[in-house]
Design a protein around this motif. Structure first.
Motif, short mmCIF file in Angstrom:
data_model
loop_
_atom_site.label_atom_id
_atom_site.label_comp_id
_atom_site.label_asym_id
_atom_site.label_seq_id
_atom_site.Cartn_x
_atom_site.Cartn_y
_atom_site.Cartn_z
N ILE A 1 92.75 -18.32 36.60
CA ILE A 1 91.38 -18.85 36.69
C ILE A 1 91.45 -20.37 36.52
N THR A 2 90.47 -21.05 37.08
CA THR A 2 90.42 -22.51 36.97
C THR A 2 89.88 -22.89 35.59
N VAL A 3 90.02 -24.16 35.25
CA VAL A 3 89.49 -24.65 33.98
C VAL A 3 87.98 -24.45 33.93
N TRP A 4 87.29 -24.74 35.06
CA TRP A 4 85.84 -24.59 35.08
C TRP A 4 85.44 -23.12 34.92
N GLN A 5 86.16 -22.21 35.55
CA GLN A 5 85.86 -20.79 35.38
C GLN A 5 86.06 -20.36 33.93
N ALA A 6 87.08 -20.92 33.29
CA ALA A 6 87.32 -20.61 31.88
C ALA A 6 86.17 -21.12 31.02
N ILE A 7 85.67 -22.32 31.31
CA ILE A 7 84.54 -22.88 30.57
C ILE A 7 83.30 -22.02 30.77
N GLU A 8 83.05 -21.61 32.01
CA GLU A 8 81.89 -20.75 32.30
C GLU A 8 81.95 -19.45 31.50
N SER A 9 83.12 -18.83 31.50
CA SER A 9 83.26 -17.53 30.84
C SER A 9 83.11 -17.66 29.33
N VAL A 10 83.64 -18.75 28.74
CA VAL A 10 83.53 -18.96 27.28
C VAL A 10 82.09 -19.17 26.88
N PHE A 11 81.36 -19.99 27.62
CA PHE A 11 79.96 -20.25 27.28
C PHE A 11 79.09 -19.02 27.52
N CYS A 12 79.43 -18.26 28.54
CA CYS A 12 78.71 -17.00 28.78
C CYS A 12 78.95 -16.04 27.62
N GLY A 13 80.18 -15.99 27.16
CA GLY A 13 80.52 -15.13 26.02
C GLY A 13 79.74 -15.52 24.78
N LEU A 14 79.52 -16.82 24.59
CA LEU A 14 78.75 -17.29 23.43
C LEU A 14 77.30 -16.81 23.51
N THR A 15 76.77 -16.73 24.72
CA THR A 15 75.40 -16.23 24.89
C THR A 15 75.33 -14.76 24.50
N TRP A 16 76.31 -14.00 24.93
CA TRP A 16 76.35 -12.57 24.57
C TRP A 16 76.59 -12.39 23.08
N ALA A 17 77.39 -13.27 22.50
CA ALA A 17 77.79 -13.12 21.10
C ALA A 17 76.62 -13.29 20.14
N ILE A 18 75.66 -14.13 20.50
CA ILE A 18 74.61 -14.51 19.57
C ILE A 18 73.71 -13.34 19.17
#
Length: 324
Positions: A83-100
């Motif tokens: 995965i690209t760096v940007w895809q990794a950033i997208e997935s991490v921030f999306c995960g934070l939304t689910w985590a909350i």
């Protein structure tokens, strides 16, 4: 107990914990006029420009923190699916939304792996587990070391008890490091359990990481640890400039260590963090309100704001992607 009843009970329990936490913060800290006067005296001397500059630095460090986590996520998944760096950033921030809104931040796993192809998502969960374990090792090792300093400096336990505590501490640190760099031990343990054997292909993902790869993952983890420690230092130093830097940093290590042992309960965290920080930092300052405000600001910057930003990426998820 039906599923609906359990859900209602879970929400009521969380509301109860949140109410108790804020009740303690109000009645134990804010209600006392002396605490308010001390805090007001502190903030009177802080200019708007100082606050703004400090908050900008803290937000930039938040970005650096999650970019480091994104690079770590990209590193642990590179042999599963590039995965690209940007895809990794997208997935991490999306995960934070689910985590909350999920207990123990479990939603973070789901939010991230949804950016991987369908057939790689379960594998991704175990790859993420390795990264999370590395972060836990860094937090626990540094926190356990700082805990010995805390006990000897502020608790003044009996010499024999201190010797025993040091022995346990050294054993704990040794175990954590050995277990992390020999994570295949955990894989062997899981594979030895009869009803789990059929999932060995997923567990084996964790055993594929070599020593140098685990070391590289730990460097990412250590980088993150130093970044959010510096965030706390900046906000604490803004509100309570007379605290000595070294004790402040070591108490932060102990604080992170304690938090790692407390189950995360999404938004309830803000109250629990406030109580924990107040009790711990009470050994070096009587500015109780400043401590609670400081940790609350960091929680909002590091967790709430990224979760809001991550909501943008939720719409990019492919729940029924069938690609290999």
């Amino acid at each position: 107990m039906t599923a609906r009843t359990k859900k209602i009970f879970s929400y009521l329990l969380k509301l109860g914990i949140l109410a108790l936490a804020f009740w303690y913060i109000y009645h134990g800290i804010i209600k006392y006029e002396d605490n308010l006067q001390k805090f007001n005296k502190l903030v009177e001397n802080i200019t708007y420009s100082r606050v703004l500059i400090r908050l900008i630095f803290i937000v930039l460090l938040m970005i650096a923190n999650w970019v480091l986590e994104s690079l770590k996520w990209r590193y642990v998944t590179r042999e599963l699916f590039p995965i690209t760096v940007w895809q990794a950033i997208e997935s991490v921030f999306c995960g934070l939304t689910w985590a909350i809104f999920t207990p123990n931040r479990l939603g973070e796993f789901g939010g991230r792996v949804m950016f991987l192809p369908n057939r790689k998502r379960i594998h991704g969960v175990f790859a993420m587990t390795v990264g999370a374990f590395g972060q836990s090792v860094v937090t626990n090792v540094l926190g356990a070391g700082a805990l010995m300093w805390f006990l000897s400096t502020y608790i003044h336990v009996d010499s024999w008890l201190m010797a025993g505590a040091v022995a346990i501490d050294v054993g704990f640190i040794t175990f954590m490091l050995l277990f992390y760099f020999n994570i295949r031990w955990m894989v062997s343990l899981l594979n030895s359990i009869k009803f789990l054997k059929k999932y060995h292909r997923f567990f084996d993902i964790m055993g594929k990481y070599k020593f140098y790869q685990l070391l590289n993952i730990m460097w990412f983890c250590l980088g993150r640890f130093l970044v959010f420690t510096f965030q706390y230092y900046l906000i604490m130093q803004l509100f309570i400039p007379d605290i000595a830097p070294i004790p402040m940093m070591l108490l932060m290590f102990v604080y992170f260590f304690i938090l790692s042992a407390i189950p995360s309960m999404d938004i309830v965290d803000i109250g629990v963090r406030g109580i924990t920080a107040d009790k711990l930092f009470g050994y070096i300052t009587d500015q109780h309100i400043a401590v609670v405000v400081a940790v609350s600001i960091i929680y909002i910057v590091n967790m709430i704001i990224p979760a809001i930003l991550g909501s943008v990426f939720v719409f990019k998820l492919k729940f029924f992607d069938r690609t290999a």
